[in-house]
Scaffold this active site. Structure first.
Site, short mmCIF file in Angstrom:
data_model
loop_
_atom_site.label_atom_id
_atom_site.label_comp_id
_atom_site.label_asym_id
_atom_site.label_seq_id
_atom_site.Cartn_x
_atom_site.Cartn_y
_atom_site.Cartn_z
N GLN A 170 -14.25 -37.00 27.34
CA GLN A 170 -13.44 -36.54 28.47
C GLN A 170 -11.96 -36.52 28.11
O GLN A 170 -11.23 -35.59 28.47
CB GLN A 170 -13.67 -37.46 29.67
CG GLN A 170 -12.99 -37.00 30.95
CD GLN A 170 -13.65 -35.78 31.56
OE1 GLN A 170 -14.80 -35.49 31.27
NE2 GLN A 170 -12.93 -35.07 32.41
N GLU A 215 -36.37 -48.80 21.32
CA GLU A 215 -36.51 -50.26 21.11
C GLU A 215 -36.68 -50.99 22.45
O GLU A 215 -36.28 -52.14 22.60
CB GLU A 215 -35.31 -50.85 20.34
CG GLU A 215 -34.98 -50.15 19.05
CD GLU A 215 -35.95 -50.42 17.93
OE1 GLU A 215 -37.08 -50.85 18.23
OE2 GLU A 215 -35.61 -50.18 16.77
N ASN A 237 -33.55 -49.65 28.59
CA ASN A 237 -32.67 -50.65 29.20
C ASN A 237 -33.22 -51.15 30.53
O ASN A 237 -32.86 -52.25 30.98
CB ASN A 237 -31.26 -50.09 29.34
CG ASN A 237 -30.53 -50.08 28.00
OD1 ASN A 237 -31.11 -50.43 26.97
ND2 ASN A 237 -29.27 -49.70 28.01
#
Length: 381
Positions: free
Chosen positions: A335, A362, A365
């Site tokens: 940005q 993995e 979240n």
């Protein structure tokens, strides 16, 4: 508490960073366009001792700690998160073999792994079992000839590219206790690969399904005990989560460094944009976010190295926090580049695309939050 790096640790970081800037960064965009990493790179990586980071010196490894590894992967990701993360997966396989395999299996596979004469991939995820990994369906039936394996693994980094695959498969009952870990070498009859996936990021890593159709695997290719594969896989993921977090951190740091330089050159309304207080505030916030993420990551690595009882919880927390923070910083850096951030020439958009998957693989979240919450509830007294 000492929060500084030792001289040896600083040397490890500097070595990996210098290698990445010389041998990876200049080629990162080309490798992304080609959709592959030249295998010649891995010989140079192995010469630095980075092919078997956790492997004991007895088998040709470097015997480094998990904290040392986070320094390596943070440094390499400053050149390219995709390449650094691929090396992390190879090392996760090496760590599993070194920790859990029999002496015979170690002697057979680890020297070539450490020299990176053979590149290893990790095969856990399936089309129908991502976050619920214990529900995997790939099955290996034990026969007098070996294990006869059938099933499909999905989203495998190195699928069709790697030389060896460390595969979690079902050898017994449903659930985690029926899972074992087998080593399958490329070229084994019955082993095949799907088409290359067309991905948002990590595009230099060839990614494909890995398929097993009556694939016969020798009995001596099993890692550790039958039925313990899920335990081994989860133990490997603790370190893997730290490495994925470290790679995200390195990518975000590279984006912030590039943004600092850009803001000192880009002018608007008669002055460089680093002179606008509102933008200075954003720089400060990003610096705080990355420094706090770095400290948290290293604490989690220290806990894993010392065998702390809450190491898995801290690895999950670090993976969740660091990858979220890193993606947010990289996105803000884009940005601050304005329209130029959207162009490939400036390198920021690649980092944003690469880092997005770090919040997914993995263990997503969301699953990290489940792990943390369960640990909190279990510890309630």
């Amino acid at each position: 508490m000492d929060f500084g790096l030792s001289e040896e640790q600083q040397a490890i970081f500097d070595m990996a960073h210098a290698f990445g800037q010389e041998h990876i960064a200049p080629h990162a965009r080309a490798w992304e366009a080609e959709g592959t990493i030249p295998k010649a790179l891995w010989a140079s990586v192995a010469e630095l001792g980075l092919g078997g980071i956790y492997v004991s010196e007895e088998h040709g490894g470097s015997g480094l700690t998990r904290l040392d590894a986070t320094l390596v992967f943070e440094a390499l990701a400053m050149a390219c998160p995709s390449v650094g993360s691929f090396l992390s997966i190879h090392n996760m396989c090496g760590g599993m073999i070194d920790k859990f395999a029999s002496p015979e299996v170690k002697a057979r596979w680890l020297p070539a792994l450490c020299r990176m004469e053979k590149v290893f991939s990790y095969c856990l995820t399936e089309p129908g079992s991502g976050s619920d990994a214990a529900a995997l369906r790939t099955r290996a039936e034990k026969t007098n000839e070996g294990y006869r394996m059938n099933g499909t693994k999905a989203f495998i980094s190195g699928g069709g590219y790697s030389d060896v695959y460390v595969v979690m498969c079902r050898t017994g009952e449903d659930g985690p206790k029926g899972i074992s870990t087998l080593i399958v070498e490329n070229g084994t009859a019955g082993l095949s690969f799907g088409a290359l996936e067309d991905k948002m990021g990590w595009r230099s890593q060839p990614t494909a399904q890995v398929q097993f159709d009556d694939c016969l695997v020798p009995l001596e290719n099993r890692i550790g005990d039958e039925g313990r594969g899920f335990v081994y896989a989860m133990a490997g993921l603790d370190g893997g989560r730290l490495n994925i977090a470290a790679s995200a951190l390195g990518g975000a740091q590279a984006a912030l460094d590039a943004t600092l330089a850009y803001m000192g050159e880009r002018k608007a309304f008669g002055k460089t944009i680093d002179q606008f207080q509102g933008l200075q505030f954003r720089l400060a916030e990003m610096e705080v976010k990355l420094q706090s993420a770095r400290t948290f990551l290293r604490q989690a690595a220290w806990k894993l190295d010392t065998g702390a009882a809450d190491a898995t919880k801290f690895c999950a927390m670090a993976k969740m926090y660091v990858t979220d923070a890193a993606f947010d910083v990289a996105n803000q850096c884009l940005q601050l580049h304005g329209g130029y951030g959207y162009l490939a020439d400036y390198g920021i958009e690649k980092i944003v695309r690469d880092l997005r998957v770090h919040q997914i693989l993995e263990g997503t979240n969301e699953i990290m939050r489940v792990i943390v919450a369960r640990a909190m509830l279990a510890g309630r007294a």
